[in-house]
Design a protein around this motif. Structure first.
Motif, PDB file in Angstrom:
ATOM      1  N   VAL A   1      -5.106  -1.246   2.705  1.00 61.92           N
ATOM      2  CA  VAL A   1      -3.833  -1.243   1.980  1.00 61.92           C
ATOM      3  C   VAL A   1      -2.976  -2.402   2.495  1.00 61.92           C
ATOM      4  O   VAL A   1      -3.090  -2.808   3.655  1.00 61.92           O
TER       5      VAL A   1
ATOM      6  N   TYR B   1       2.525  -1.078   2.445  1.00 66.76           N
ATOM      7  CA  TYR B   1       2.234   0.335   2.207  1.00 66.76           C
ATOM      8  C   TYR B   1       1.560   1.022   3.397  1.00 66.76           C
ATOM      9  O   TYR B   1       1.293   2.213   3.349  1.00 66.76           O
TER      10      TYR B   1
ATOM     11  N   PHE C   1      -2.764   5.069  -3.579  1.00 64.40           N
ATOM     12  CA  PHE C   1      -2.607   3.619  -3.519  1.00 64.40           C
ATOM     13  C   PHE C   1      -3.308   3.003  -4.724  1.00 64.40           C
ATOM     14  O   PHE C   1      -4.460   3.319  -5.015  1.00 64.40           O
TER      15      PHE C   1
ATOM     16  N   GLN D   1      -1.925  -2.466  -4.504  1.00 62.97           N
ATOM     17  CA  GLN D   1      -1.483  -2.098  -3.161  1.00 62.97           C
ATOM     18  C   GLN D   1      -2.625  -2.200  -2.140  1.00 62.97           C
ATOM     19  O   GLN D   1      -2.467  -1.808  -0.996  1.00 62.97           O
TER      20      GLN D   1
END
Length: 159
Positions: free
Chosen positions: A42, A46, A76, A80
């Motif tokens: 990620v 995030y 996610f 992201q």
């Protein structure tokens, strides 16, 4: 769990109840992925949202969800995640080996132009699997052998 309903045209339809193992957006059953994999892939913005241990990856190529947590509902999306996920729509580049950054196109080229037919031959020609750190680099958190074999199979069909 499912129930039979009738649609507006009088046909029977099956309504699938959402379960925790299914993607919260498309309801496709996910595959378990290590929290370590999610933490490494990620984007930094995030990273603080990665919480809990029970992560799944949505295997639906048309769905924008990549990872989701079955305990807390965190998800996610493609944008992201640091890398394009090879089986997701519009993945570019479409990696066959994430650790060595070898694309599906490079594998297919090795098959078509150089006659490679095995993963070992692909590795020798392209450098795939030379820097293995799959748990952190591959979106599934596993070895890319299967992905490379699928690309070989595509190349063999093109010969």
């Amino acid at each position: 769990m499912s129930t039979i309903n009738e649609c507006c045209h009088g046909h029977n339809t099956q309504k699938i109840e959402q379960t925790k193992v299914h993607c919260p957006v498309c309801n496709t059953e996910g595959i378990s992925v290590s929290k370590v994999t999610v933490e490494h892939l990620v984007t930094d913005d995030y990273l603080k949202l990665v919480d809990g241990e029970q992560y799944k990856i949505c295997m639906n190529g048309d769905c924008s969800v990549v990872y989701y947590n079955v305990d807390n509902g965190v998800r996610f999306l493609k944008e992201q995640v640091k890398v394009p996920v090879w089986f997701k729509k519009d993945a570019d580049p479409k990696y066959a080996c994430y650790c060595s950054e070898v694309t599906e196109g490079q594998v297919i080229e090795a098959v078509v132009k150089h006659g490679a037919k095995t993963v070992k031959e692909i590795n020798a020609i392209t450098g795939a699997m030379k820097n293995p750190n799959c748990k952190e680099n591959n979106p599934l958190g596993v070895c890319c052998h299967k992905i490379i074999q699928e690309a070989i199979d595509k190349g063999l069909k093109m010969e």
